[in-house]
Write a protein that holds these residues in place. Structure first.
Motif, PDB file in Angstrom:
ATOM      1  N   VAL A  79       0.857  -1.176   0.000  1.00  0.00           N
ATOM      2  CA  VAL A  79       0.000   0.000   0.000  1.00  0.00           C
ATOM      3  C   VAL A  79       0.898   1.232   0.000  1.00  0.00           C
ATOM      4  CG1 VAL A  79      -1.839   1.271   1.136  1.00  0.00           C
ATOM      5  CG2 VAL A  79      -1.763  -1.213   1.319  1.00  0.00           C
ATOM      6  N   ILE A  80       0.794   2.050  -1.020  1.00  0.00           N
ATOM      7  CA  ILE A  80       1.555   3.291  -1.099  1.00  0.00           C
ATOM      8  C   ILE A  80       0.696   4.411  -0.536  1.00  0.00           C
ATOM      9  CG2 ILE A  80       2.631   4.986  -2.631  1.00  0.00           C
ATOM     10  CD1 ILE A  80       3.122   2.687  -4.610  1.00  0.00           C
ATOM     11  N   GLU A 102       7.436   7.090 -12.241  1.00  0.00           N
ATOM     12  CA  GLU A 102       7.653   5.941 -13.115  1.00  0.00           C
ATOM     13  C   GLU A 102       8.571   4.917 -12.452  1.00  0.00           C
ATOM     14  OE1 GLU A 102       7.079   9.371 -16.114  1.00  0.00           O
ATOM     15  OE2 GLU A 102       7.836   9.080 -14.087  1.00  0.00           O
ATOM     16  N   HIS A 103       9.613   5.396 -11.772  1.00  0.00           N
ATOM     17  CA  HIS A 103      10.523   4.482 -11.087  1.00  0.00           C
ATOM     18  C   HIS A 103       9.829   3.784  -9.920  1.00  0.00           C
ATOM     19  CE1 HIS A 103      14.122   7.029 -12.685  1.00  0.00           C
ATOM     20  NE2 HIS A 103      13.558   6.293 -13.617  1.00  0.00           N
ATOM     21  N   LEU A 104       8.941   4.499  -9.254  1.00  0.00           N
ATOM     22  CA  LEU A 104       8.162   3.890  -8.180  1.00  0.00           C
ATOM     23  C   LEU A 104       7.262   2.783  -8.736  1.00  0.00           C
ATOM     24  CD1 LEU A 104       7.105   3.770  -5.252  1.00  0.00           C
ATOM     25  CD2 LEU A 104       5.564   5.666  -5.842  1.00  0.00           C
ATOM     26  N   LEU A 105       6.655   3.034  -9.876  1.00  0.00           N
ATOM     27  CA  LEU A 105       5.806   2.018 -10.500  1.00  0.00           C
ATOM     28  C   LEU A 105       6.607   0.758 -10.817  1.00  0.00           C
ATOM     29  CD1 LEU A 105       3.136   1.071 -11.731  1.00  0.00           C
ATOM     30  CD2 LEU A 105       3.758   2.299 -13.834  1.00  0.00           C
ATOM     31  N   ASN A 106       7.841   0.933 -11.235  1.00  0.00           N
ATOM     32  CA  ASN A 106       8.682  -0.227 -11.534  1.00  0.00           C
ATOM     33  C   ASN A 106       8.873  -1.127 -10.310  1.00  0.00           C
ATOM     34  OD1 ASN A 106       9.086   0.398 -14.234  1.00  0.00           O
ATOM     35  ND2 ASN A 106      10.940   1.583 -13.842  1.00  0.00           N
ATOM     36  N   LEU A 107       8.844  -0.527  -9.125  1.00  0.00           N
ATOM     37  CA  LEU A 107       9.042  -1.296  -7.901  1.00  0.00           C
ATOM     38  C   LEU A 107       7.831  -2.140  -7.535  1.00  0.00           C
ATOM     39  CD1 LEU A 107      10.807   1.220  -5.462  1.00  0.00           C
ATOM     40  CD2 LEU A 107      11.862  -0.639  -6.771  1.00  0.00           C
ATOM     41  N   VAL A 108       6.636  -1.693  -7.912  1.00  0.00           N
ATOM     42  CA  VAL A 108       5.422  -2.360  -7.423  1.00  0.00           C
ATOM     43  C   VAL A 108       4.549  -2.956  -8.521  1.00  0.00           C
ATOM     44  CG1 VAL A 108       5.368  -0.857  -5.390  1.00  0.00           C
ATOM     45  CG2 VAL A 108       4.046  -0.220  -7.430  1.00  0.00           C
ATOM     46  N   PHE A 142      -1.871  -0.893  -4.035  1.00  0.00           N
ATOM     47  CA  PHE A 142      -2.907   0.140  -4.060  1.00  0.00           C
ATOM     48  C   PHE A 142      -2.271   1.445  -3.594  1.00  0.00           C
ATOM     49  CE2 PHE A 142      -6.894   2.248  -3.826  1.00  0.00           C
ATOM     50  CZ  PHE A 142      -7.800   1.465  -4.533  1.00  0.00           C
ATOM     51  N   VAL A 143      -2.823   2.551  -4.075  1.00  0.00           N
ATOM     52  CA  VAL A 143      -2.312   3.878  -3.736  1.00  0.00           C
ATOM     53  C   VAL A 143      -3.393   4.688  -3.048  1.00  0.00           C
ATOM     54  CG1 VAL A 143      -1.474   6.080  -4.645  1.00  0.00           C
ATOM     55  CG2 VAL A 143      -0.698   3.933  -5.677  1.00  0.00           C
ATOM     56  N   ILE A 144      -3.067   5.278  -1.911  1.00  0.00           N
ATOM     57  CA  ILE A 144      -3.905   6.296  -1.297  1.00  0.00           C
ATOM     58  C   ILE A 144      -3.053   7.553  -1.184  1.00  0.00           C
ATOM     59  CG2 ILE A 144      -3.342   5.403   1.025  1.00  0.00           C
ATOM     60  CD1 ILE A 144      -6.029   6.601   1.962  1.00  0.00           C
ATOM     61  N   THR A 145      -3.584   8.684  -1.631  1.00  0.00           N
ATOM     62  CA  THR A 145      -2.775   9.891  -1.639  1.00  0.00           C
ATOM     63  C   THR A 145      -3.598  11.132  -1.336  1.00  0.00           C
ATOM     64  OG1 THR A 145      -1.252  11.250  -2.980  1.00  0.00           O
ATOM     65  CG2 THR A 145      -3.060  10.163  -4.151  1.00  0.00           C
ATOM     66  N   THR A 146      -2.957  12.069  -0.669  1.00  0.00           N
ATOM     67  CA  THR A 146      -3.547  13.389  -0.450  1.00  0.00           C
ATOM     68  C   THR A 146      -3.141  14.352  -1.552  1.00  0.00           C
ATOM     69  OG1 THR A 146      -1.688  13.951   0.995  1.00  0.00           O
ATOM     70  CG2 THR A 146      -3.687  13.142   2.063  1.00  0.00           C
ATOM     71  N   ASN A 147      -2.273  13.914  -2.462  1.00  0.00           N
ATOM     72  CA  ASN A 147      -1.860  14.760  -3.582  1.00  0.00           C
ATOM     73  C   ASN A 147      -3.011  14.914  -4.573  1.00  0.00           C
ATOM     74  OD1 ASN A 147       0.635  14.793  -2.378  1.00  0.00           O
ATOM     75  ND2 ASN A 147       1.581  13.366  -3.795  1.00  0.00           N
ATOM     76  N   VAL A 148      -3.045  16.057  -5.235  1.00  0.00           N
ATOM     77  CA  VAL A 148      -4.146  16.353  -6.165  1.00  0.00           C
ATOM     78  C   VAL A 148      -3.630  16.615  -7.575  1.00  0.00           C
ATOM     79  CG1 VAL A 148      -5.679  17.225  -4.373  1.00  0.00           C
ATOM     80  CG2 VAL A 148      -4.101  18.801  -5.494  1.00  0.00           C
ATOM     81  N   ASP A 149      -2.363  16.262  -7.846  1.00  0.00           N
ATOM     82  CA  ASP A 149      -1.744  16.562  -9.133  1.00  0.00           C
ATOM     83  C   ASP A 149      -1.852  15.427 -10.140  1.00  0.00           C
ATOM     84  OD1 ASP A 149       0.181  14.734  -8.106  1.00  0.00           O
ATOM     85  OD2 ASP A 149       1.369  16.396  -7.299  1.00  0.00           O
ATOM     86  N   HIS A 150      -2.413  14.296  -9.719  1.00  0.00           N
ATOM     87  CA  HIS A 150      -2.692  13.174 -10.620  1.00  0.00           C
ATOM     88  C   HIS A 150      -1.431  12.548 -11.200  1.00  0.00           C
ATOM     89  CE1 HIS A 150      -6.485  11.382 -11.674  1.00  0.00           C
ATOM     90  NE2 HIS A 150      -6.194  11.284 -12.954  1.00  0.00           N
ATOM     91  N   PHE A 161       0.270   4.343 -13.406  1.00  0.00           N
ATOM     92  CA  PHE A 161      -0.391   3.537 -12.385  1.00  0.00           C
ATOM     93  C   PHE A 161      -1.834   3.255 -12.802  1.00  0.00           C
ATOM     94  CE2 PHE A 161       3.179   4.984  -9.967  1.00  0.00           C
ATOM     95  CZ  PHE A 161       3.345   4.095  -8.920  1.00  0.00           C
ATOM     96  N   ASP A 162      -2.305   2.083 -12.442  1.00  0.00           N
ATOM     97  CA  ASP A 162      -3.667   1.657 -12.763  1.00  0.00           C
ATOM     98  C   ASP A 162      -4.670   2.541 -12.008  1.00  0.00           C
ATOM     99  OD1 ASP A 162      -6.085   0.365 -13.123  1.00  0.00           O
ATOM    100  OD2 ASP A 162      -5.351  -1.612 -12.566  1.00  0.00           O
ATOM    101  N   LYS A 163      -5.566   3.194 -12.744  1.00  0.00           N
ATOM    102  CA  LYS A 163      -6.520   4.113 -12.107  1.00  0.00           C
ATOM    103  C   LYS A 163      -7.487   3.384 -11.180  1.00  0.00           C
ATOM    104  CE  LYS A 163      -9.913   4.151 -15.885  1.00  0.00           C
ATOM    105  NZ  LYS A 163     -10.630   5.028 -16.859  1.00  0.00           N
TER     106      LYS A 163
END
Length: 289
Positions: free
Chosen positions: A32-33, A104-110, A116-124, A131-133
């Protein structure tokens, strides 16, 4: 529940922590990111300094605005000025390429893990980087969405076409009046779909993403799971940080990872299950490739 004193993992060397993190990611059943603003900062989406001056020099000169964040709260006199600011803010943080390839490098790791990703960022940035939407929960909103300022109904609207027109046609820190967006239902002005107060619209897509996240958490609550917290500060810990701590404490097979420059901390209660790395997130991810 947790001690008031947070502890950094001073006893672990940097190289040992990198090795441990590589191992727990390799062996994890799920990841979980949990991402905060520090991740996008590492990717080059800075809100101050040279980048801010490059895109907002005219606003700085007229209003003495210190950074992009502050500019969003400035009391502009007209909607034409308000949307001149916000269209530019949205465009340079949502619709242009992310300056660095951290996501992109983070995606390569997972990408080969159940993640799954949970984020408070709003920049998409996650979805823009591949990453899979269906594996993301943007809980605080999205720069790419508008809503009614009232709000008179619980619906959001894509803004890419209008934002690009505003950026292209603005002049003297104003957009043309005919580009000011109004609610199609009540005709009041539109606003950003950002969680600032109790007017934040949680539309159908928001609730579907929330349900997918909760289902993922329930599915893996007893799994060998990594809670990978990236760039989450202490200002709003209730959304990601505290839940990650609690879920780690309730699952002896879980590992809590905190990568955050200057704020890599964990409570004593889960110290033995934690890996804390005080460094730039992008640099750490590069070392894990």
């Amino acid at each position: 529940m947790f001690s008031k004193i947070w502890t950094k993992k001073y006893t672990e060397s940097y190289s040992n922590n990198i090795k441990k993190l590589r191992k727990v990611l390799d062996e994890a059943d799920a990841v979980v990111i949990g991402a905060g603003s520090g991740l996008s900062t590492s990717a080059g989406l800075t809100y101050g300094g040279e980048r801010f001056e490059k895109y907002f020099s005219d606003f700085i000169e007229k209003y003495n605005i210190p950074d992009m964040y502050s500019g969003g709260f400035y009391p502009y006199e007209t909607l034409e000025e308000y949307w001149a600011w916000w269209s530019r803010h949205i465009y340079y943080n949502r619709y242009i390429d992310v300056p660095k390839h951290v996501y992109e490098h983070l995606l390569n790791l997972v990408k080969n893990k159940d993640y799954f990703v949970i984020t408070t960022n709003v920049d998409h940035c996650f979805q823009r980087s591949g990453f899979d939407k269906e594996r993301m929960f943007y809980m605080q909103g999205d720069y790419g969405l508008w809503q009614c300022s009232e709000p008179c109904h619980q619906q959001t609207y894509d803004n890419e076409e209008q934002v690009k027109a505003m950026v292209k046609k603005q002049k003297d820190l104003k957009i043309p009046s005919d580009l000011v967006p109004y609610c199609p239902v009540c005709q009041k002005s539109m606003t950003m779909n950002l969680r600032c107060d109790n007017t934040f619209v949680q539309d159908e897509g928001w609730y579907k993403a929330k349900n997918r996240y909760e289902n993922f958490i329930n599915k893996h609550k007893n799994s060998k799971i990594v809670y990978l917290e990236l760039g989450v500060g202490a200002n709003t810990p209730v959304w990601i940080k505290y839940p990650f701590w609690k879920m780690t404490m309730n699952n002896p097979k879980a590992t809590y990872v905190c990568i955050n420059y200057g704020e890599a901390t964990a409570p004593d209660e889960i110290k033995e299950q934690s890996i804390c790395i005080d460094d730039d997130i992008g640099d750490v991810i590069n070392k894990l490739q």
